[in-house]
Design a protein around this motif. Structure first.
Motif, PDB file in Angstrom:
ATOM      1  N   MET A   1       8.833 -18.460  55.596  1.00 57.63           N
ATOM      2  CA  MET A   1       8.004 -19.089  56.819  1.00 57.63           C
ATOM      3  C   MET A   1       7.055 -18.466  56.959  1.00 57.63           C
ATOM      4  SD  MET A   1      10.445 -20.231  58.925  1.00 57.63           S
ATOM      5  CE  MET A   1       9.846 -19.775  60.070  1.00 57.63           C
ATOM      6  N   ALA A 490       2.296 -15.404  62.779  1.00 57.82           N
ATOM      7  CA  ALA A 490       2.966 -16.052  63.481  1.00 57.82           C
ATOM      8  C   ALA A 490       4.284 -16.347  62.745  1.00 57.82           C
ATOM      9  CB  ALA A 490       2.655 -17.337  64.494  1.00 57.82           C
ATOM     10  N   SER A 491       5.503 -16.640  63.294  1.00 60.35           N
ATOM     11  CA  SER A 491       6.756 -16.953  62.466  1.00 60.35           C
ATOM     12  C   SER A 491       7.805 -17.705  63.261  1.00 60.35           C
ATOM     13  CB  SER A 491       7.194 -15.643  61.808  1.00 60.35           C
ATOM     14  OG  SER A 491       7.925 -14.680  62.925  1.00 60.35           O
ATOM     15  N   TYR A 492       8.657 -18.401  62.583  1.00 60.35           N
ATOM     16  CA  TYR A 492       9.980 -18.692  63.293  1.00 60.35           C
ATOM     17  C   TYR A 492      10.917 -18.237  62.404  1.00 60.35           C
ATOM     18  CZ  TYR A 492      13.887 -21.720  64.203  1.00 60.35           C
ATOM     19  OH  TYR A 492      14.914 -22.455  64.182  1.00 60.35           O
ATOM     20  N   ILE A 499      10.635 -18.400  67.862  1.00 61.97           N
ATOM     21  CA  ILE A 499       9.293 -18.137  67.367  1.00 61.97           C
ATOM     22  C   ILE A 499       8.516 -16.992  67.982  1.00 61.97           C
ATOM     23  CG2 ILE A 499       8.906 -20.867  67.085  1.00 61.97           C
ATOM     24  CD1 ILE A 499       6.911 -20.453  69.242  1.00 61.97           C
ATOM     25  N   THR A 527      -0.968 -23.221  66.135  1.00 64.44           N
ATOM     26  CA  THR A 527       0.096 -22.272  65.853  1.00 64.44           C
ATOM     27  C   THR A 527       1.473 -22.384  66.614  1.00 64.44           C
ATOM     28  OG1 THR A 527      -1.650 -20.754  65.678  1.00 64.44           O
ATOM     29  CG2 THR A 527       0.394 -19.750  65.705  1.00 64.44           C
ATOM     30  N   HIS A 530       2.971 -25.751  64.979  1.00 63.20           N
ATOM     31  CA  HIS A 530       3.399 -25.232  63.774  1.00 63.20           C
ATOM     32  C   HIS A 530       4.727 -24.333  63.687  1.00 63.20           C
ATOM     33  CE1 HIS A 530       2.854 -24.197  59.201  1.00 63.20           C
ATOM     34  NE2 HIS A 530       3.755 -23.186  59.718  1.00 63.20           N
ATOM     35  N   GLU A 531       4.720 -23.540  64.431  1.00 63.41           N
ATOM     36  CA  GLU A 531       5.819 -22.656  64.516  1.00 63.41           C
ATOM     37  C   GLU A 531       7.255 -23.320  65.059  1.00 63.41           C
ATOM     38  OE1 GLU A 531       6.045 -20.321  62.633  1.00 63.41           O
ATOM     39  OE2 GLU A 531       3.928 -19.945  62.522  1.00 63.41           O
ATOM     40  N   HIS A 534       8.680 -25.569  62.572  1.00 64.47           N
ATOM     41  CA  HIS A 534       9.612 -24.760  61.700  1.00 64.47           C
ATOM     42  C   HIS A 534      11.144 -25.019  61.800  1.00 64.47           C
ATOM     43  CE1 HIS A 534       6.962 -23.723  58.221  1.00 64.47           C
ATOM     44  NE2 HIS A 534       6.213 -22.730  59.118  1.00 64.47           N
ATOM     45  N   GLU A 591       6.236 -25.511  55.056  1.00 61.00           N
ATOM     46  CA  GLU A 591       4.845 -25.332  55.340  1.00 61.00           C
ATOM     47  C   GLU A 591       4.214 -26.387  55.923  1.00 61.00           C
ATOM     48  OE1 GLU A 591       4.146 -22.441  57.123  1.00 61.00           O
ATOM     49  OE2 GLU A 591       5.950 -21.105  56.083  1.00 61.00           O
ATOM     50  N   GLY A 594       5.416 -28.180  58.704  1.00 61.04           N
ATOM     51  CA  GLY A 594       5.116 -27.272  59.679  1.00 61.04           C
ATOM     52  C   GLY A 594       3.629 -27.708  60.306  1.00 61.04           C
TER      53      GLY A 594
END
Length: 693
Positions: A1, A490-492, A499, A527, A530-531, A534, A591, A594
């Motif tokens: 991710m 950024a991430s999940y 997130i 952002t 998107h996260e 995910h 992605e 996302g």
């Protein structure tokens, strides 16, 4: 991710960041909207108008319309493989960190303190004289360990030692949350052992570019082995490449690795001998510190371990010793003398990514220091550059996006009520981690040296390994961060259903402090969208609200999901960033979901912020147009061909151009905003458009 950093920028002052925080608050605060309406100076559109190529119709090539002038006039800096908005922000963060380090060097504090350790790590990297004098001497002890091995039965203990020191072995092993029991940790074992970006670099004999890289890799191995004092470097390099090719043939593809169900295989320690009999697993698990705390592990790619075992049985010990020597040298090459560093860059930088010039030493030293003692640096980064009011204001923004996603779930026509109920539970349980962690890691046990860089590398790696091992037998820490506040990303996390939005991303150019809401939604807001998305992409959607790998879907709804996903796979698979190399639509599916779902949420969140009023027209552009233009400006980027090929082969993210125009082509709001009609090149028939959430 997924994830997912030439000019040195001066640090942004606290006053500028405070203004940026106001821009954040503007995204969700009715009070601030009223203040903006009353201000004497109207806010700007925030669009970088000078990059717009008005000779291109947005209906025909939206990316070229938004970024055409920038693309023509921008050269990739000599020390970068890619340049664009994201990298610009990373350079800004690097400038901030450099100022932080400079201040620390002037006042490092007492020996043993975090500030003193930061200074030790940075100074030892910058000490070229000591590094050049040492040459390969710092590796003699580890190379001697390999030379002393007389039997393959000794390899388990050696592998455990190498992994402790961050040296790659044919398989990886660590402690992670258990996908079937997310309140507890488990040992996880997976494939590893390659020096090239992907298995295709070893196995695609019909690809001239990849075979050329492989030939240069063989020469690179030989060169570094020779520099280390190996008198038979050519023969040993051939042995290394043979072993890595065998491992590559046994590895799962990156698409196969995306399946979390097939990647979850619980195996008792005493059953590993059945799976991979040529290796003494019981001896390894004990030496590595996993036993007796644990008695089983999750194997990510069982067939790879069988293939590794076969290679271990068939290949003579001397060849394996050549391979392990190479893994040691490659692991430390960036921290040795100038000649070694130069040779490493010639391959890693120029051959693999097309970069002609290395980054300046201060930037490399900064990256090492930041990675080695990240929370100590992050703690100071937050104190210097993040006003305290930022975090609650960003949380308010998150709630706006979560509310938009909640509404979106209820409006889905392809999903039934039973699955919608579970989806809403997962959304309600999603935890936002904003700006910085509540708890900081403790580095008191890490010992650093003022001049010995390799010793500091080992100390940092051993500290990290010990921190990971210490988790076994303890409940999962759901407040732990996998990113640092100073990370521009950024991430999940599906296991934690959380997130993470670090502090470094909460500043220009992802904010335009003089801009009204629309462009900030397109730049930063995406952002968040998107996260959040995910959590519901092809992989994340297989975990429930608590992070458990569980099927919470009805069969009909999952089938509908897969049908929609197939549309995205087809769309992105048709894009070819480099002639002859197409995006892998299956690898990039998560992605792409996302991006597409995230932009849809962003549009809806922006509409919510208007409270039923039409968006303001600024610079001749509506708010909706500015939102989509901001989104495309966020993804503007130029890549060197070598870097683009490596990304296509190994990265789940599509190159920026295709993230931009591929995503907007699926958005109903985009068609309305720019009057896209049949016959326009940006037009997709309604039945081919895909927004899953």
């Amino acid at each position: 991710m997924k994830v997912k950093g030439i000019l040195v920028h001066r640090s942004f002052q606290r006053s500028l960041l405070s203004a940026a925080c106001c821009a954040l608050f503007a995204l969700s605060s009715p009070v601030l909207h009223a203040q903006q309406a009353a201000t004497a100076t109207p806010l700007e559109s925030g669009i970088d108008l000078k990059t717009l190529d008005t000779s291109v119709r947005p209906q025909d090539d939206f990316y070229a319309y938004v970024n055409g002038v920038w693309t023509r006039n921008t050269e990739i800096p000599a020390d970068k493989s890619v340049w664009g908005t994201y990298i610009e922000l990373r350079e800004i963060a690097q400038g901030q960190l450099r100022a932080l380090i400079d201040a620390t060097l002037k006042n490092p504090g007492k020996a043993g303190s975090e500030t003193h350790k930061i200074a030790d790590l940075y100074n030892s990297f910058m000490n070229e004289k000591a590094r050049n004098a040492a040459g390969f001497k710092p590796l003699h002890g580890e190379l001697a360990r390999v030379a002393a091995v007389k039997d393959k039965k000794e390899l388990p203990a050696l592998f455990a030692y190498m992994q402790k020191n961050g040296i790659q072995t044919p398989f990886s092993a660590g402690v992670t949350p258990d996908a079937q029991d997310p309140d507890n940790y488990t040992v996880s074992v997976g494939q590893s052992g390659l020096g090239l970006p992907d298995r295709d670099y070893y196995l695609k004999d019909d690809d001239a570019k990849l075979t050329a890289v492989r030939a240069k890799y063989l020469q690179h191995i030989e060169t570094l082995l020779t520099m280390s004092g190996d008198k038979n470097a050519a023969a040993h390099a051939a042995q290394v490449l043979d072993i890595e090719t065998r491992l590559a043939a046994a590895q799962w593809t990156r698409v196969q690795q995306r399946d979390p169900v097939k990647s979850y295989n619980r195996v008792a320690f005493d059953q590993f001998a059945t799976l991979a009999p040529a290796f003494d697993w019981q001896a390894y698990f004990t030496a590595a510190g996993f036993a007796p705390k644990a008695s089983s592990a999750v194997v990510r790619q069982p067939s790879f371990l069988s293939g590794y075992s076969q290679a271990l049985a068939e290949v003579p010990l001397d060849a394996w010793k050549s391979y392990l020597n190479w893994r040691i040298i490659e692991s430390y090459a960036a921290y040795l003398d100038n000649a070694t560093v130069k040779e490493r860059f010639a391959f890693e930088g120029t051959t693999l990514r097309g970069v002609p010039q290395s980054e300046p030493m201060w930037q490399l030293a900064l990256r090492f220091t930041d990675g080695a003692i990240s929370d100590a640096v992050g703690k100071r980064y937050v104190a210097m550059y993040l006003p305290p009011e930022t975090k609650p204001r960003v949380m308010a923004m998150y709630e706006n996006f979560a509310a938009s996603f909640k509404d979106g779930i209820e409006k889905l026509e392809w999903m039934g009520p039973e699955t919608k109920k579970e989806a809403q539970l997962k959304l309600a349980g999603l935890k936002p981690k904003i700006a910085y962690p509540e708890k900081w890691r403790d580095y008191s046990s890490m010992k650093t040296q003022p001049t010995d860089l390799v010793a500091n590398v080992r100390a940092a790696r051993a500290w990290g390994r010990q921190q990971n091992l210490a988790k076994l037998g303890k409940p999962v820490d759901r407040d732990e961060w996998s990113m640092t506040p100073q990370t521009v990303n950024a991430s999940y996390s599906p296991a934690l259903n959380a997130i993470t939005i670090p502090a470094a991303i909460l500043q220009p150019p992802f904010f335009n402090v003089k801009a009204e809401d629309a462009v900030n939604y397109g730049l930063l807001g995406i952002t968040f969208g998107h996260e959040i998305s995910h959590a519901f992409d092809d992989s994340g959607s297989q975990y429930d609200a608590h992070g458990r790998l569980r099927n919470w879907w009805t069969a009909e709804d999952r089938a509908a999901f897969k049908k929609l996903a197939a549309g995205l796979v087809k769309q992105y698979g048709a894009y070819s960033p480099v002639p002859g190399y197409h995006i892998n639509g299956e690898l990039t599916l998560g992605e792409n979901i996302g991006d597409n779902s995230g932009l849809s949420i962003t549009y809806n969140a922006y509409q919510r912020s208007l409270n039923g009023k039409p968006s303001p027209v600024i610079d001749g552009l509506t708010g909706e147009q500015r939102l989509y233009i901001g989104f495309a400006q966020k993804w503007r980027a130029k890549l060197r061909p070598e870097a683009a090929i490596a990304q296509i082969k190994s990265d789940p993210h599509s190159p920026g151009e295709f993230r931009a125009k591929g995503t907007v082509m699926n958005q109903p709001g985009f068609y309305k905003a720019f009057d896209i009609k049949p016959g326009d090149k940006m037009y997709l028939p309604p039945e081919e458009r895909v927004i899953m959430w």
